[in-house]
Scaffold this motif. Structure first.
Motif: not given
Length: 462
Positions: A172-173, A176-177, A179-180, A259, A445-447, A449
């Protein structure tokens, strides 16, 4: 690469799910673009990455289910390689980095497999998708390459799907990267969406962001002012005022996690009234999926409920008519959304699709539906905590499809063709987010939206 314990635990769990035999997982090799030494950017097989962690060509892994032994096959580089590539770690060192102590030259793989076959042992392998590995498996196992998918191990496929479907915290970490990176890609596309700009220019900008911060794009960028074409890779047009630009793009980070986002924005930054009407329907569809997605719910049911939101919105605009539930049951909504709500995502942007969507997106309880539009649902099974799925409703006005349905009189009790005719120049809208299923429900997911409301989009586009 994760710590060695991550890969050791994954292999242990895989062996525990298998009954007997050898598990063979092939890595990928280099793929020449136009001659041997000019290769495409290397992409490792995702299941090999998941269990063996090595992101380099020319390796294979074998697990002995009965004895529990694990083997890594690969070749040490020679002096010629060192001259061109620099010093490289030994295969033994690479094995140790992922918790494997038994390493052998790649040529020894055939000997091990032939001995196992002679002893009557089962060789489990996954369905190959690259021709190099098809031919390699044919040589190793004596199965004609055209028959390999028939002989691929369903037991192994199901075990791999069970493990890879539920994402670990470390995964997940990494997602998330990715997604960012996707956030930067899409906001850059928004800021550059101006009349007179070529689609290819914006495509190049966001591909560069993916390369700068991660590994590469997670799939070829879809970017077009002809958003009614679902997967449009033609970036040759000049953006025109009054049109909308659909961008479906994602990043693959340095750990190969993906992502996948889609946004549709107005050229020059201001929606027309008609565009706002359709856009807000798709926003409501996207939000409905987030509201409904939680453990125990089938994603097929979420898809169908989202389609009812779409149909109701179109009915309110006079584009559809009749009972909304009956219209969706009949498949009339598929004129506007001829695809599924989403798919699994992880080490593949369409996670594990090479293993067969029937095993990834469906199970014994939830089966595919043989109906136009709904038959394209990739993910239908019950959601579980740790699943990562995409939420990507859309609304498209596809002139050729409209003409075909109207000529055949399809679903005329639910479709107002005269009104639909006036939208044939509209294009299409899709809004996609990446979603983690949690114990309580789901979260994006992602810091941050990516801007999605009309107000957010118009603000960032200036």
């Amino acid at each position: 690469m994760f710590e060695a314990s991550v890969y050791k635990n994954r292999r242990k769990e895989l062996k525990e799910r298998m009954w007997e035999g050898l598990v063979l997982i092939l890595g990928n090799g280099e793929a020449p673009a136009n001659y041997k030494d000019n290769t495409y950017k290397f992409r490792q097989d995702s299941s090999f990455l998941y269990f063996f962690g090595l992101n380099m060509p020319g390796f294979a892994g074998v697990l002995d289910v009965e004895s529990g032994k694990e083997y890594l096959f690969g070749n040490d580089v020679d002096m010629d390689d060192i001259i061109w590539m620099g010093p490289q770690p030994k295969v033994k060192e690479l094995g140790a980095s992922v918790g494997i102590t038994s390493t052998r030259p790649f040529a020894k793989l055939a000997e091990m497999l032939q001995q196992a076959i002679a002893e009557g042992r089962k060789i489990h392998f996954l369905p190959p998708y690259r021709y190099r590995n098809m031919l390699l498996l044919e040589d190793l196992l004596g199965i004609h390459h055209s028959l390999l998918k028939q002989y691929a191990s369903v037991e192994l496929i199901q075990a791999v799907v069970a493990l890879r479907s539920v994402k670990e915290a470390c995964e997940i970490e990494e997602i998330t990267k990715a997604c960012n990176i996707g956030y930067d890609m899409h906001t850059t596309a928004m800021r550059n969406c101006r009349s007179g700009i070529k689609e290819q220019y914006i495509t190049g900008l966001i591909e560069g962001i993916a390369a700068s911060y991660g590994s590469m794009v997670s799939f070829p960028v879809i970017l077009s002012q002809n958003g009614e074409t679902l997967h449009n890779h033609n970036h040759s047009q000049i953006l025109q005022k009054g049109r909308m630009m659909l961008t479906d793009a994602g990043a693959e980070n340095n750990m190969n996690y993906c992502s996948d986002f889609t946004r549709t924005v107005p050229v020059d930054g201001k929606f027309s009234a008609r565009q706002k009407d359709i856009y807000n329907i798709v926003v409501r569809c996207n939000n409905k999926a987030l509201e409904l997605s939680r453990p125990g719910v089938t994603y097929l049911s979420v898809h169908l409920d989202v389609c009812k939101v779409l149909a109701q919105g179109l009915k309110d605009l006079g584009l559809m008519k009749g009972d909304v539930n009956e219209a969706v049951a009949a498949g009339a909504h598929a004129l506007f959304m001829p695809h599924g709500l989403g798919h699994m995502m992880g080490l593949d942007v369409h996670d594990m699709e090479d293993l067969g969507q029937i095993y990834v997106g469906y199970d014994a309880e939830t089966r595919p539906v043989n109906q136009f539009g709904t038959s394209s649902v990739r993910m239908g099974r019950r959601l579980e905590p740790g699943f990562v799925v995409t939420d990507e409703p859309g609304c498209y006005f596809i002139p050729a499809l409209i003409d075909q349905w109207r000529e055949k009189g399809m679903h005329k009790e639910f479709l107002n063709y005269d009104k639909i005719e006036t939208y044939k120049d509209f294009g299409g809208i899709r809004l996609e987010d990446d979603v983690l299923i949690t114990e309580e429900g789901c979260r994006l997911l992602g810091d941050r939206r990516i801007p999605i409301t009309i107000e957010e989009v118009e603000e960032i586009m200036g």
